[in-house]
Design a protein around this motif. Sequence first.
Motif, PDB file in Angstrom:
ATOM      1  N   ARG A   1      -2.965   6.948   5.415  1.00 49.39           N
ATOM      2  CA  ARG A   1      -4.505   5.735   4.348  1.00 49.39           C
ATOM      3  C   ARG A   1      -4.237   5.172   4.195  1.00 49.39           C
TER       4      ARG A   1
ATOM      5  N   GLN B   1      -5.072   2.514   6.651  1.00 45.87           N
ATOM      6  CA  GLN B   1      -6.331   2.212   7.324  1.00 45.87           C
ATOM      7  C   GLN B   1      -6.978   1.501   5.674  1.00 45.87           C
ATOM      8  N   ARG B   2      -5.944   0.892   4.529  1.00 40.89           N
ATOM      9  CA  ARG B   2      -6.936   0.717   3.699  1.00 40.89           C
ATOM     10  C   ARG B   2      -5.800  -0.468   3.921  1.00 40.89           C
TER      11      ARG B   2
ATOM     12  N   ARG C   1     -11.235  -4.120  16.808  1.00 44.46           N
ATOM     13  CA  ARG C   1      -9.960  -3.493  15.799  1.00 44.46           C
ATOM     14  C   ARG C   1     -10.298  -2.272  15.361  1.00 44.46           C
ATOM     15  N   GLY C   2      -9.447  -1.409  14.670  1.00 36.01           N
ATOM     16  CA  GLY C   2     -10.087  -0.190  13.764  1.00 36.01           C
ATOM     17  C   GLY C   2      -8.302   0.754  13.420  1.00 36.01           C
ATOM     18  N   VAL C   3      -9.788   2.093  12.819  1.00 35.37           N
ATOM     19  CA  VAL C   3      -8.473   3.086  12.491  1.00 35.37           C
ATOM     20  C   VAL C   3      -9.598   4.497  13.610  1.00 35.37           C
TER      21      VAL C   3
ATOM     22  N   TYR D   1       0.766  -1.037  -0.258  1.00 33.53           N
ATOM     23  CA  TYR D   1      -0.279  -0.230   0.262  1.00 33.53           C
ATOM     24  C   TYR D   1       0.494   1.355  -0.474  1.00 33.53           C
TER      25      TYR D   1
ATOM     26  N   ALA E   1     -11.662  -9.536  10.897  1.00 33.88           N
ATOM     27  CA  ALA E   1     -10.976  -9.427  12.156  1.00 33.88           C
ATOM     28  C   ALA E   1     -11.164 -10.354  12.827  1.00 33.88           C
TER      29      ALA E   1
ATOM     30  N   SER F   1      -0.146  -5.813   2.929  1.00 32.25           N
ATOM     31  CA  SER F   1      -1.258  -6.371   3.361  1.00 32.25           C
ATOM     32  C   SER F   1      -0.766  -6.865   4.335  1.00 32.25           C
TER      33      SER F   1
ATOM     34  N   MET G   1      -5.388  -2.263   6.823  1.00 33.48           N
ATOM     35  CA  MET G   1      -5.701  -2.603   8.110  1.00 33.48           C
ATOM     36  C   MET G   1      -7.336  -2.905   7.815  1.00 33.48           C
ATOM     37  N   GLU G   2      -8.051  -2.369   6.928  1.00 34.32           N
ATOM     38  CA  GLU G   2      -9.327  -2.738   6.285  1.00 34.32           C
ATOM     39  C   GLU G   2      -9.596  -3.821   5.507  1.00 34.32           C
ATOM     40  N   SER G   3      -8.368  -4.525   5.103  1.00 34.11           N
ATOM     41  CA  SER G   3      -8.355  -6.066   4.374  1.00 34.11           C
ATOM     42  C   SER G   3      -7.865  -7.438   5.601  1.00 34.11           C
TER      43      SER G   3
END
Length: 176
Positions: free
Chosen positions: A141, A144-145, A161-163, A4, A152, A14, A147-149
């Motif tokens: 960013r 963030q991307r 989990r999260g930003v 990323y 959970a 990732s 972590m979204e991939s």
Amino acid sequence: MITYYDDRSVQVTSTAVRVDGRAFPLAEIGMVWHRRGSRSWRVLAGRGALAAALAGPLVAALLGVGLAVLLHRSPTVTVAIVGASVLIGLGVGPLADFLFEHLDRSYARGSRQLEMWARWRGQPVRLLATGDALRFGQIYRAVQRAMESVPAPAPTGRAARGVGPSGSDPRPPGRR
């Protein structure tokens, strides 16, 4: 593996976030947030100096025209003073482009120290500290991307989990 973000000192993939040789696997990161420090007066003074450098020749040109009118000299002297003042004003064009470019870069870099933090293995860890706002935004960013991939983990009563948003508290929700 998806990359990323990648530069000399930071790599976001990732699978992990690597900062200055330290690797933080995404599976072990519970939450990511950022903080802004106080303004840098050095950066603000630099912006003021650029603005003064932009205004200086224009003010000199206007003063020259005003001086030519107030002196009530012969038309030849008045035209010479006005002409020199106009040339000074026109000389600002190329200089202004150069100075505006530096002023624009100053705003892109920002005037604050920015920090990115993560809850890694249950402890808050500072991942990154930089004064470059553009680079920080790109890295944040990318995290963030990434972590979204990552899927959970199963709920175990731990923090989600999260930003987090800007300036969020590093403690998990419910423990404030």
